[in-house]
Motif scaffolding. Structure first.
Motif, PDB file in Angstrom:
ATOM      1  N   PHE A 229       0.831  -1.203   0.000  1.00 14.91           N
ATOM      2  CA  PHE A 229       0.000   0.000   0.000  1.00 14.91           C
ATOM      3  C   PHE A 229       0.870   1.260   0.000  1.00 14.91           C
ATOM      4  N   CYS A 230       1.945   1.250   0.793  1.00 13.85           N
ATOM      5  CA  CYS A 230       2.832   2.418   0.869  1.00 13.85           C
ATOM      6  C   CYS A 230       3.702   2.547  -0.380  1.00 13.85           C
ATOM      7  N   ILE A 231       4.193   1.417  -0.889  1.00 10.96           N
ATOM      8  CA  ILE A 231       5.021   1.462  -2.097  1.00 10.96           C
ATOM      9  C   ILE A 231       4.199   1.947  -3.294  1.00 10.96           C
ATOM     10  N   SER A 232       2.908   1.591  -3.320  1.00 11.27           N
ATOM     11  CA  SER A 232       2.048   2.008  -4.431  1.00 11.27           C
ATOM     12  C   SER A 232       1.862   3.518  -4.472  1.00 11.27           C
TER      13      SER A 232
ATOM     14  N   LYS B 253      16.288   5.338  -1.839  1.00 10.75           N
ATOM     15  CA  LYS B 253      16.233   4.134  -2.661  1.00 10.75           C
ATOM     16  C   LYS B 253      16.463   2.890  -1.832  1.00 10.75           C
ATOM     17  N   GLU B 254      17.330   2.984  -0.814  1.00 11.62           N
ATOM     18  CA  GLU B 254      17.616   1.812   0.012  1.00 11.62           C
ATOM     19  C   GLU B 254      16.358   1.305   0.713  1.00 11.62           C
ATOM     20  N   ILE B 255      15.496   2.243   1.133  1.00 14.19           N
ATOM     21  CA  ILE B 255      14.259   1.845   1.812  1.00 14.19           C
ATOM     22  C   ILE B 255      13.328   1.127   0.840  1.00 14.19           C
ATOM     23  N   ILE B 256      13.211   1.662  -0.393  1.00 14.69           N
ATOM     24  CA  ILE B 256      12.355   1.033  -1.401  1.00 14.69           C
ATOM     25  C   ILE B 256      12.878  -0.360  -1.748  1.00 14.69           C
ATOM     26  N   TYR B 257      14.177  -0.474  -1.963  1.00 16.41           N
ATOM     27  CA  TYR B 257      14.752  -1.771  -2.321  1.00 16.41           C
ATOM     28  C   TYR B 257      14.540  -2.806  -1.218  1.00 16.41           C
TER      29      TYR B 257
ATOM     30  N   ILE C  84       1.044  15.701   4.650  1.00 19.81           N
ATOM     31  CA  ILE C  84       2.475  15.505   4.836  1.00 19.81           C
ATOM     32  C   ILE C  84       2.718  14.465   5.927  1.00 19.81           C
ATOM     33  N   THR C  85       1.940  14.548   7.012  1.00 20.20           N
ATOM     34  CA  THR C  85       2.072  13.565   8.089  1.00 20.20           C
ATOM     35  C   THR C  85       1.766  12.159   7.590  1.00 20.20           C
ATOM     36  N   LEU C  86       0.781  12.028   6.699  1.00 16.41           N
ATOM     37  CA  LEU C  86       0.470  10.718   6.115  1.00 16.41           C
ATOM     38  C   LEU C  86       1.682  10.156   5.384  1.00 16.41           C
ATOM     39  N   GLN C  87       2.377  10.994   4.630  1.00 12.97           N
ATOM     40  CA  GLN C  87       3.576  10.528   3.927  1.00 12.97           C
ATOM     41  C   GLN C  87       4.678  10.138   4.907  1.00 12.97           C
ATOM     42  N   VAL C  88       4.800  10.892   5.999  1.00 14.77           N
ATOM     43  CA  VAL C  88       5.784  10.540   7.028  1.00 14.77           C
ATOM     44  C   VAL C  88       5.468   9.161   7.602  1.00 14.77           C
ATOM     45  N   CYS C  89       4.175   8.904   7.871  1.00 16.50           N
ATOM     46  CA  CYS C  89       3.772   7.590   8.401  1.00 16.50           C
ATOM     47  C   CYS C  89       4.104   6.476   7.409  1.00 16.50           C
ATOM     48  N   LYS C  90       3.897   6.732   6.127  1.00 16.39           N
ATOM     49  CA  LYS C  90       4.187   5.706   5.130  1.00 16.39           C
ATOM     50  C   LYS C  90       5.682   5.414   5.052  1.00 16.39           C
ATOM     51  N   VAL C  91       6.508   6.443   5.210  1.00 14.65           N
ATOM     52  CA  VAL C  91       7.959   6.214   5.234  1.00 14.65           C
ATOM     53  C   VAL C  91       8.328   5.330   6.432  1.00 14.65           C
ATOM     54  N   GLU C  92       7.713   5.604   7.587  1.00 12.87           N
ATOM     55  CA  GLU C  92       8.013   4.806   8.774  1.00 12.87           C
ATOM     56  C   GLU C  92       7.527   3.374   8.606  1.00 12.87           C
ATOM     57  N   VAL C  93       6.385   3.182   7.938  1.00 13.04           N
ATOM     58  CA  VAL C  93       5.902   1.819   7.677  1.00 13.04           C
ATOM     59  C   VAL C  93       6.889   1.067   6.796  1.00 13.04           C
TER      60      VAL C  93
END
Length: 308
Positions: free
Chosen positions: A31-34, A271-275, A229-238
């Protein structure tokens, strides 16, 4: 010694969070990667604009609380509340829909992001006289907000909802017929299961509706900008937690950034997080993830990273 132990302790309120299975974590990762797109200029990743996504949800509001604390002056009388049954407090369900605030290139507000809040009540005529209204008067009125679509806005809209069983799916034939009218292409998107982080005196019914809709009208447009913006921060943490929910939301000082004109419209993702997240997706989700990006990544680069 006791003083040192006392200073070493700190107060903490623990909130119980959903128990996630491996499937739940995989769905949250996908869901976050999408939500990420590949940036051809920087050869990195960033979150999409999200300006065509609408978040909708329902919430129950009780007419009163069975117990409430007040701060009174020495001679102020204590409030007195009555209700027929403490076990069955009357309540109203509201549905709220919000989107991302939109601004022009000069910073002028063109859409505040507030689509509306709608109480699940009906306009009826009072059958009997009471202390709240006379017989024949309307009660439980619905207050709707007239909205206008800004010029140039996309007609492809995604309504994100949770996984409550009464919700219909995107392929519902009646919904699809209504969603494709007037040139629109509206879709229903289910958020990841068990993910509430991916989607904030006594009254009679009319007073409660007025109070809730009044609070919604008072919501500032920049507050909604901060929420996205907070939603995007949460997705990065997920993504950092590989689908987990045991994280703290980092502070960004969004108010200060907004005052200085430095609040970003989207966040970038390393990129490291996505990979690392891709390496934990199952095969089906991995194939779909490639197709959801506007610019596909070369698969050999990911394989090469995973082999390192």
């Amino acid at each position: 010694m006791e003083m040192e132990e006392k200073e070493a302790q700190r107060k903490h309120t623990n909130a119980i969070k959903p128990l996630l299975t491996d499937t739940n974590k995989n769905n949250r990762l996908f869901f976050c990667i999408s939500s990420c797109i590949y940036d051809e200029q920087t050869y990195g990743f960033k979150f999409s604009d999200m300006s065509n996504i609408v978040h909708i949800d329902e919430k129950l509001f009780y007419l009163t609380r069975t117990q409430q604390m007040y701060y009174l002056t020495p001679r102020e009388p204590e409030p007195h509340g009555e209700i027929q049954s403490k076990r069955f407090v009357p309540k109203i369900m509201f549905m709220c829909a919000v989107a991302k605030s939109m601004y022009s290139s000069e910073g002028e507000l063109i859409f505040d992001g507030k689509i509306g809040t709608f109480p699940f009540t009906a306009q009826v005529l009072a059958q009997r006289r009471s202390k709240n209204r006379n017989r024949g008067e309307q009660e439980n009125s619905i207050y709707n907000k007239d909205t206008h679509k800004p010029e140039g806005a996309s007609k492809i809209i995604y309504n994100q909802q949770d996984n409550a069983k009464p919700h219909i799916l995107d392929n519902d034939p009646i919904f699809r017929e209504a969603a494709n009218q007037d040139g629109f292409n509206i879709h229903l998107v289910q958020q990841a299961p068990n993910s509430p982080d991916m989607n904030k005196a006594a009254y009679n019914y009319t007073q409660l509706v007025r109070a809730v809709t009044g609070a919604f009208e008072a919501l500032e447009h920049h507050t909604l900008s901060f929420v996205w913006i907070t939603l995007q921060v949460c997705k990065v943490e997920v993504l950092n937690k590989l689908g987990g929910i045991n994280y703290h939301i980092p502070h960004m000082n969004k108010s200060k950034l907004a005052r200085e004109g430095r609040l970003p419209d989207y966040l970038t993702v390393r990129k490291e997080i996505i990979y690392e997240s891709l390496s934990h997706l199952d095969v089906n989700h991995l194939e779909v993830a490639y197709c959801t990006w506007e610019i596909k990544i070369k698969r050999f680069s990911i394989k090469q990273h995973n082999q390192q």
